[in-house]
Design a protein around this motif. Structure first.
Motif, PDB file in Angstrom:
ATOM      1  N   PRO A  81       0.813  -1.214   0.000  1.00  0.00           N
ATOM      2  CA  PRO A  81       0.000   0.000   0.000  1.00  0.00           C
ATOM      3  C   PRO A  81       0.852   1.272   0.000  1.00  0.00           C
ATOM      4  N   VAL A  82       0.302   2.322  -0.570  1.00  0.00           N
ATOM      5  CA  VAL A  82       1.004   3.608  -0.652  1.00  0.00           C
ATOM      6  C   VAL A  82       1.102   4.268   0.718  1.00  0.00           C
ATOM      7  N   GLY A  83       0.003   4.235   1.482  1.00  0.00           N
ATOM      8  CA  GLY A  83       0.012   4.857   2.807  1.00  0.00           C
ATOM      9  C   GLY A  83      -1.307   5.546   3.111  1.00  0.00           C
ATOM     10  N   VAL A  84      -1.268   6.861   3.260  1.00  0.00           N
ATOM     11  CA  VAL A  84      -2.461   7.663   3.526  1.00  0.00           C
ATOM     12  C   VAL A  84      -2.921   8.291   2.216  1.00  0.00           C
ATOM     13  N   VAL A  85      -4.154   8.027   1.838  1.00  0.00           N
ATOM     14  CA  VAL A  85      -4.716   8.490   0.568  1.00  0.00           C
ATOM     15  C   VAL A  85      -5.812   9.513   0.834  1.00  0.00           C
ATOM     16  N   ALA A  86      -5.723  10.649   0.164  1.00  0.00           N
ATOM     17  CA  ALA A  86      -6.772  11.662   0.224  1.00  0.00           C
ATOM     18  C   ALA A  86      -7.591  11.590  -1.057  1.00  0.00           C
ATOM     19  N   GLY A  87      -8.887  11.416  -0.934  1.00  0.00           N
ATOM     20  CA  GLY A  87      -9.784  11.409  -2.076  1.00  0.00           C
ATOM     21  C   GLY A  87     -10.587  12.698  -2.103  1.00  0.00           C
ATOM     22  N   ILE A  88     -10.508  13.434  -3.197  1.00  0.00           N
ATOM     23  CA  ILE A  88     -11.247  14.690  -3.348  1.00  0.00           C
ATOM     24  C   ILE A  88     -12.184  14.515  -4.532  1.00  0.00           C
ATOM     25  N   ALA A  89     -13.480  14.534  -4.264  1.00  0.00           N
ATOM     26  CA  ALA A  89     -14.471  14.133  -5.260  1.00  0.00           C
ATOM     27  C   ALA A  89     -15.176  15.327  -5.884  1.00  0.00           C
ATOM     28  N   ALA A  90     -15.722  15.106  -7.084  1.00  0.00           N
ATOM     29  CA  ALA A  90     -16.483  16.120  -7.811  1.00  0.00           C
ATOM     30  C   ALA A  90     -17.963  16.033  -7.455  1.00  0.00           C
ATOM     31  N   TYR A  91     -18.736  17.020  -7.940  1.00  0.00           N
ATOM     32  CA  TYR A  91     -20.132  17.129  -7.533  1.00  0.00           C
ATOM     33  C   TYR A  91     -21.104  16.335  -8.390  1.00  0.00           C
ATOM     34  N   ASN A  92     -20.723  15.945  -9.605  1.00  0.00           N
ATOM     35  CA  ASN A  92     -21.724  15.434 -10.536  1.00  0.00           C
ATOM     36  C   ASN A  92     -22.214  14.019 -10.205  1.00  0.00           C
ATOM     37  N   MET A 139     -12.586   3.011  -1.919  1.00  0.00           N
ATOM     38  CA  MET A 139     -12.684   1.550  -1.839  1.00  0.00           C
ATOM     39  C   MET A 139     -11.444   0.830  -2.364  1.00  0.00           C
ATOM     40  N   PRO A 140     -10.897   1.178  -3.544  1.00  0.00           N
ATOM     41  CA  PRO A 140      -9.642   0.526  -3.942  1.00  0.00           C
ATOM     42  C   PRO A 140      -8.502   0.868  -2.994  1.00  0.00           C
ATOM     43  N   ALA A 141      -8.523   2.100  -2.470  1.00  0.00           N
ATOM     44  CA  ALA A 141      -7.479   2.489  -1.518  1.00  0.00           C
ATOM     45  C   ALA A 141      -7.542   1.617  -0.276  1.00  0.00           C
ATOM     46  N   LEU A 142      -8.733   1.417   0.263  1.00  0.00           N
ATOM     47  CA  LEU A 142      -8.886   0.598   1.473  1.00  0.00           C
ATOM     48  C   LEU A 142      -8.605  -0.869   1.195  1.00  0.00           C
ATOM     49  N   ALA A 143      -9.070  -1.383   0.073  1.00  0.00           N
ATOM     50  CA  ALA A 143      -8.844  -2.793  -0.242  1.00  0.00           C
ATOM     51  C   ALA A 143      -7.366  -3.124  -0.267  1.00  0.00           C
ATOM     52  N   THR A 144      -6.560  -2.226  -0.801  1.00  0.00           N
ATOM     53  CA  THR A 144      -5.126  -2.476  -0.945  1.00  0.00           C
ATOM     54  C   THR A 144      -4.333  -2.163   0.321  1.00  0.00           C
ATOM     55  N   GLY A 145      -5.023  -1.773   1.407  1.00  0.00           N
ATOM     56  CA  GLY A 145      -4.351  -1.620   2.691  1.00  0.00           C
ATOM     57  C   GLY A 145      -4.031  -0.203   3.101  1.00  0.00           C
ATOM     58  N   ASN A 146      -4.463   0.773   2.300  1.00  0.00           N
ATOM     59  CA  ASN A 146      -4.231   2.169   2.665  1.00  0.00           C
ATOM     60  C   ASN A 146      -5.261   2.647   3.669  1.00  0.00           C
ATOM     61  N   GLY A 192      -6.492   0.617 -11.976  1.00  0.00           N
ATOM     62  CA  GLY A 192      -7.147   1.413 -10.949  1.00  0.00           C
ATOM     63  C   GLY A 192      -7.000   0.854  -9.557  1.00  0.00           C
ATOM     64  N   VAL A 193      -6.621  -0.414  -9.456  1.00  0.00           N
ATOM     65  CA  VAL A 193      -6.275  -1.008  -8.164  1.00  0.00           C
ATOM     66  C   VAL A 193      -4.788  -0.801  -7.883  1.00  0.00           C
ATOM     67  N   ARG A 194      -3.955  -1.110  -8.875  1.00  0.00           N
ATOM     68  CA  ARG A 194      -2.508  -1.036  -8.675  1.00  0.00           C
ATOM     69  C   ARG A 194      -2.015   0.377  -8.383  1.00  0.00           C
ATOM     70  N   ILE A 195      -2.757   1.415  -8.824  1.00  0.00           N
ATOM     71  CA  ILE A 195      -2.293   2.779  -8.591  1.00  0.00           C
ATOM     72  C   ILE A 195      -2.261   3.115  -7.108  1.00  0.00           C
ATOM     73  N   TYR A 196      -3.017   2.368  -6.310  1.00  0.00           N
ATOM     74  CA  TYR A 196      -3.007   2.574  -4.856  1.00  0.00           C
ATOM     75  C   TYR A 196      -1.959   1.707  -4.161  1.00  0.00           C
ATOM     76  N   GLN A 197      -1.061   1.127  -4.952  1.00  0.00           N
ATOM     77  CA  GLN A 197       0.022   0.295  -4.392  1.00  0.00           C
ATOM     78  C   GLN A 197       1.370   0.784  -4.894  1.00  0.00           C
ATOM     79  N   ASP A 198       2.357   0.655  -4.052  1.00  0.00           N
ATOM     80  CA  ASP A 198       3.753   0.875  -4.456  1.00  0.00           C
ATOM     81  C   ASP A 198       4.358  -0.460  -4.862  1.00  0.00           C
TER      82      ASP A 198
END
Length: 496
Positions: A162-173, A184-191, A482-488
């Motif tokens: 896992p990368v570590g601490v991930v901040a998700g900033i979402a759009a309004y639409n 969810m992918p961030a949490l699944a991979t251990g972040n 999209g899963v692997r991007i949350y992993q080192d």
């Protein structure tokens, strides 16, 4: 007050608190007012998160990650918790839809509402299934002569961590959909993850907190904070304790996020603006008749992947535009709870004015209004479905992302001309090619410089990634990438 309105008031009142440190807590920052785009009236006003609460969320996430509280679990153990999380959300699907209708104006009877709530929930299960199928370790393809060192053997492995601490900033639409595809992918991979929704549509994101607590996510692993300004978002993109930022929004703001994250070299996943092309080849030009309707029905054109530039053979352009104009008669703006309403408002007065301004700019540059081009005279932020007859691809309405129900129809001389204009854009998020000769359509699709190109269809799946080229962003969402991007990636070299 109707029974439905009373029920919504109760739901809104339940989802005003922030999730910080594994507890629901009232915001301690400036008041945040959520306005219904369908009426222009406030839906809710409540205290947003303070900067100190964002700091606390970052500290909690850092502590939880560094302590191995979550990352130390086996993949199937984390997935088991997240499956409970999804189940808790599925049990609240009706409530989540009601919140989405209230904060976005999305019609309750439209197919778009499916993409707002139930479709992403199904995709979350697909993503978790995909993650469990990915190996934690893979062998590097060393040639035989490099596998032997002296009298010993060498093994070289790729390890995904896992990368570590991930901040998700979402759009309004699509607030729930976008938020889930970050956390969810961030949490699944251990972040550990912190979600900051758009101040325009925070209610559905805050509703995730109750389900997270029901699923018993450990404290600090997930925080959700809404704010009225951007101080918290700025902190998330600059604080050294945050390892990655996943952002969906405009290209202009995405550039600021990149600049803010650069001093600490955070991992970035950015899904930014789009001005996607739809190319209708001569043997499929009749299909263009409903292209404008499709864009305008899709949340009033508020989608970064929507094909708002429509390219048709020059000789067919007049009849195509007439057919498009006739198709728009099927759209009806109105109360989003009315089953006959088929069109969403745009999100705000500012966005309404942006649509009007771009129509003026387009006309000043030589375009003609075939349909719409004005605000609809009713409460809320409704802009009439608009078709612009655009003389060439240099028109401002063809170059800039408008994010509303405004489409450009542009004629092409031949297929090479169509491809050249499709690629004449700062953006490269998505694209569409329609043709009866699938072999030719695929050849044209291969020449379009976009992260995704759809041939004779539109498609989204947990198993297939999407992402932008050029100024449409970096990194991918969904699919393996999209899963692997949350992993080192850690390389392990072992000698025996």
């Amino acid at each position: 007050m109707s029974a439905a309105a009373k029920k919504l008031d109760v739901q809104v009142a339940r989802h005003r608190d922030m999730l910080v440190g594994g507890r629901l807590t009232r915001g301690r920052g400036a008041d945040l007012t959520v306005v219904s785009p369908a009426t222009g009236s406030p839906v809710a006003t409540f205290p947003g998160a303070s900067l100190d609460q964002f700091r606390q969320a970052i500290a909690d996430a850092r502590r939880a990650f560094d302590g191995g509280l979550w990352a130390g679990l086996r993949p199937h153990e984390r997935v088991s918790v997240l499956q409970r999380f999804v189940s808790a959300l599925e049990a609240r699907a009706d409530e989540l839809e009601a919140l989405i209708v209230a904060e976005t104006g999305c019609p309750a009877g439209s197919v778009v509402l499916e993409a707002q709530v139930r479709s992403p929930l199904r995709q979350m299960r697909g993503m978790l299934d995909l993650y469990l199928k990915l190996p934690e370790l893979e062998e590097n393809p060393l040639p035989l002569e490099e596998r032997v060192v002296g009298q010993g053997l060498v093994q070289s492995l790729r390890r995904y961590v896992p990368v570590g601490v991930v901040a998700g900033i979402a759009a309004y639409n699509f607030p729930l959909n976008i938020g889930l595809w970050k956390i969810m992918p961030a949490l699944a991979t251990g972040n550990c993850a912190i979600l900051r929704p758009s101040p325009l549509t925070p209610l559905s994101a805050l509703a995730l907190a109750e389900a997270a607590l029901e699923a018993q996510l450990p404290p600090g692993v997930l925080s959700i904070l809404a704010e009225t300004g951007a101080e918290g978002a700025l902190l998330l993109t600059t604080d050294p304790a945050v390892d990655m930022v996943a952002f969906t929004g405009s290209t202009d703001v995405g550039k600021k996020v990149m600049a803010q994250a650069a001093p600490t070299m955070k991992r970035l996943q950015l899904e930014l603006g789009g001005k996607s092309a739809q190319i209708f080849l001569p043997d499929r030009v009749e299909a263009a008749a409903h292209a404008a309707l499709g864009v305008c029905m899709a949340h009033a054109g508020q989608g970064c992947v929507l094909g708002t530039r429509i390219f048709v053979p020059q000789a067919d352009k007049p009849k195509v535009m007439e057919a498009m104009k006739a198709s728009l008669a099927a759209l009806r703006a109105g109360d989003p709870h009315d089953p006959s309403t088929t069109m969403s408002p745009v999100i705000s007065q500012a966005q309404l004015e942006r649509c009007a301004r771009y129509v003026e700019l387009a006309v000043a540059a030589g375009a003609k209004i075939v349909a719409g081009g004005r605000r609809i005279d009713r409460p809320g932020f409704y802009f009439a479905p608009t078709i612009l007859d655009v003389p060439d691809n240099s028109n401002p309405a063809a170059q800039d992302e408008i994010f509303g129900p405004v489409i450009c129809v542009i004629g092409y001389r031949d297929v090479d001309h169509a491809v050249q204009m499709a690629n004449d854009s700062a953006f490269g998020l998505s694209g569409y090619v329609y043709g009866k000769d699938v072999r030719q359509a695929l050849a044209v699709a291969g020449r379009i410089r976009s992260g995704t190109v759809n041939v004779n269809t539109g498609f989204a799946s947990a198993y297939a990634s999407s992402g932008g080229r050029k100024q449409s962003g970096i990194g991918r969402e969904r699919g393996v990438e999209g899963v692997r991007i949350y992993q080192d990636l850690q390389c392990l070299n072992l000698a025996s």
